[in-house]
Design an enzyme around this catalytic site. Structure first.
Site, PDB file in Angstrom:
ATOM      1  N   SER A  52       0.844  -1.200   0.000  1.00 37.40           N
ATOM      2  CA  SER A  52       0.000   0.000   0.000  1.00 37.40           C
ATOM      3  C   SER A  52       0.883   1.255   0.000  1.00 37.40           C
ATOM      4  O   SER A  52       0.388   2.359  -0.227  1.00 37.40           O
ATOM      5  CB  SER A  52      -0.934   0.008   1.212  1.00 37.40           C
ATOM      6  N   ASP A  90       5.575  -6.949   2.386  1.00 42.26           N
ATOM      7  CA  ASP A  90       4.860  -7.486   1.222  1.00 42.26           C
ATOM      8  C   ASP A  90       5.818  -7.769   0.076  1.00 42.26           C
ATOM      9  O   ASP A  90       6.648  -6.916  -0.273  1.00 42.26           O
ATOM     10  CB  ASP A  90       3.839  -6.454   0.712  1.00 42.26           C
ATOM     11  N   GLU A 122       0.140 -12.502  -1.551  1.00 36.21           N
ATOM     12  CA  GLU A 122      -1.297 -12.622  -1.796  1.00 36.21           C
ATOM     13  C   GLU A 122      -1.622 -13.870  -2.607  1.00 36.21           C
ATOM     14  O   GLU A 122      -0.955 -14.142  -3.602  1.00 36.21           O
ATOM     15  CB  GLU A 122      -1.804 -11.382  -2.558  1.00 36.21           C
ATOM     16  N   GLU A 189      -8.825  -9.982   4.126  1.00 34.67           N
ATOM     17  CA  GLU A 189      -9.202  -8.604   3.784  1.00 34.67           C
ATOM     18  C   GLU A 189     -10.601  -8.548   3.185  1.00 34.67           C
ATOM     19  O   GLU A 189     -10.926  -9.256   2.217  1.00 34.67           O
ATOM     20  CB  GLU A 189      -8.173  -8.008   2.797  1.00 34.67           C
TER      21      GLU A 189
HETATM   22  O1  KIV Z   1      -0.427  -3.411   1.675  1.00 37.08           O
HETATM   23  C1  KIV Z   1      -1.099  -3.373   2.713  1.00 37.08           C
HETATM   24  O2  KIV Z   1      -1.162  -2.352   3.419  1.00 37.08           O
HETATM   25  C2  KIV Z   1      -1.836  -4.568   3.095  1.00 37.08           C
HETATM   26  C3  KIV Z   1      -2.845  -4.448   4.191  1.00 37.08           C
HETATM   27  C4  KIV Z   1      -4.029  -3.704   3.712  1.00 37.08           C
HETATM   28  C5  KIV Z   1      -3.206  -5.750   4.769  1.00 37.08           C
HETATM   29  O3  KIV Z   1      -1.654  -5.593   2.529  1.00 37.08           O
END
Ligand code: KIV
Length: 271
Positions: A52, A90, A122, A189
């Site tokens: 994000s 991530d 994911e 989510e």
């Molecule tokens: O990238 C992110 O902030 C996320 C959260 C919304 C879980 O994956």
């Protein structure tokens, strides 16, 4: 509930113990040193360096454009600030879906170059081989099911996922698969609270919800959203704990005014 800030470093084992004794897990995103220092000091269990960052740090419409190098830059800044929280990063879009060798190479780069403690990716059964390969290298993996923003062009919208039986059944199977592979937790989510409850009860490992209701073992939010820095973003699941856009805007307007009025700096503020 008061937070035990004396804990040296939260680990994946600490999170499992929290689930076992029914203590909720608090997770928040951060992308830079200063913000992460505040988050860590507040007693956060996990800091997610989410992709994000692509939206809230770089201003992109989706999470797709952020690169592995950019994620490593954000992650290494966060790691330098976090003395207590488990730092999870991530894997960005396009760095693990191709094949499991590429997935492992991406995960290794994050761990080596940022000093993070775990990675998140994911998807479910379709990325099982990548998850397995990363885990065999000793890298802790967190799953992410439900609304998976890296697939936004497949979904078409950011609305609630798995409302229909077929998608809910696939999500339940995916969650069990991720657990069986050895993931230490899974983010759920934007799915119905009832489904998140069923998944949470069916898994031994912790679930962390965002827009997935009160029955998950923990909660995560994007820090810019919960602090009210993203002025217009107010989905139903979001609790806004501050209104930092207005607070910061007010302070900055005052500064501009003082400079224009020649009242800053004063004699006391010069050498
Ligand atoms: O990238 C992110 O902030 C996320 C959260 C919304 C879980 O994956």
């Amino acid at each position: 509930m008061s937070v035990n800030k004396e804990i040296k470093r939260i680990t994946t084992h600490t999170l499992q113990e929290m689930k076992n004794r029914g203590e909720r897990i608090a997770m928040l995103t951060a992308y830079d040193y200063s913000m992460a220092a505040i988050v860590d000091n507040a007693g956060m269990d996990c800091i997610l360096v989410g992709d994000s960052a692509s939206n809230v740090m770089a201003g992109h419409e989706t999470t797709l454009p952020i690169t592995l190098d950019q994620m490593i830059y954000h992650a290494s800044s966060v790691v330098r600030a976090a003395s207590r929280a488990l730092v999870i990063v991530d894997l960005p879009f396009g760095t693990y879906q191709g094949n499991s060798k590429e997935a492992l190479a991406s995960a290794v780069r994050i761990m080596k170059e940022s000093g993070a403690h775990a990675i998140k990716l994911e998807g479910g059964i379709e990325i099982a081989e990548s998850v397995s390969r990363i885990l065999t290298a000793g890298i802790p993996v967190m799953g992410h099911l439900g609304l998976t923003p890296q697939s936004i062009y497949k979904f078409g919208t950011y609305t609630v996922r798995a409302k229909e039986e077929a998608e809910a059944a696939k999500l339940k199977a995916d969650a069990l698969k991720l657990q069986e592979l050895g993931c230490f937790g899974v983010v759920l989510e934007k799915i119905p609270a009832k489904l998140a409850k069923e998944v949470t009860e069916s898994l031994a490992i912790p679930t962390i919800g965002i827009g997935a209701g009160q029955h998950c073992d923990g909660q995560v939010l994007v820090i810019h959203d919960m602090l009210g820095i993203n002025k217009g973003f107010k989905p139903r699941f979001l609790r806004q704990y501050s209104n930092l856009f207005d607070v910061m805007n007010g302070a900055i307007e005052n500064y501009v005014g003082d400079v224009k009025a020649k009242s800053f700096p004063s004699e006391k503020e010069e050498y």
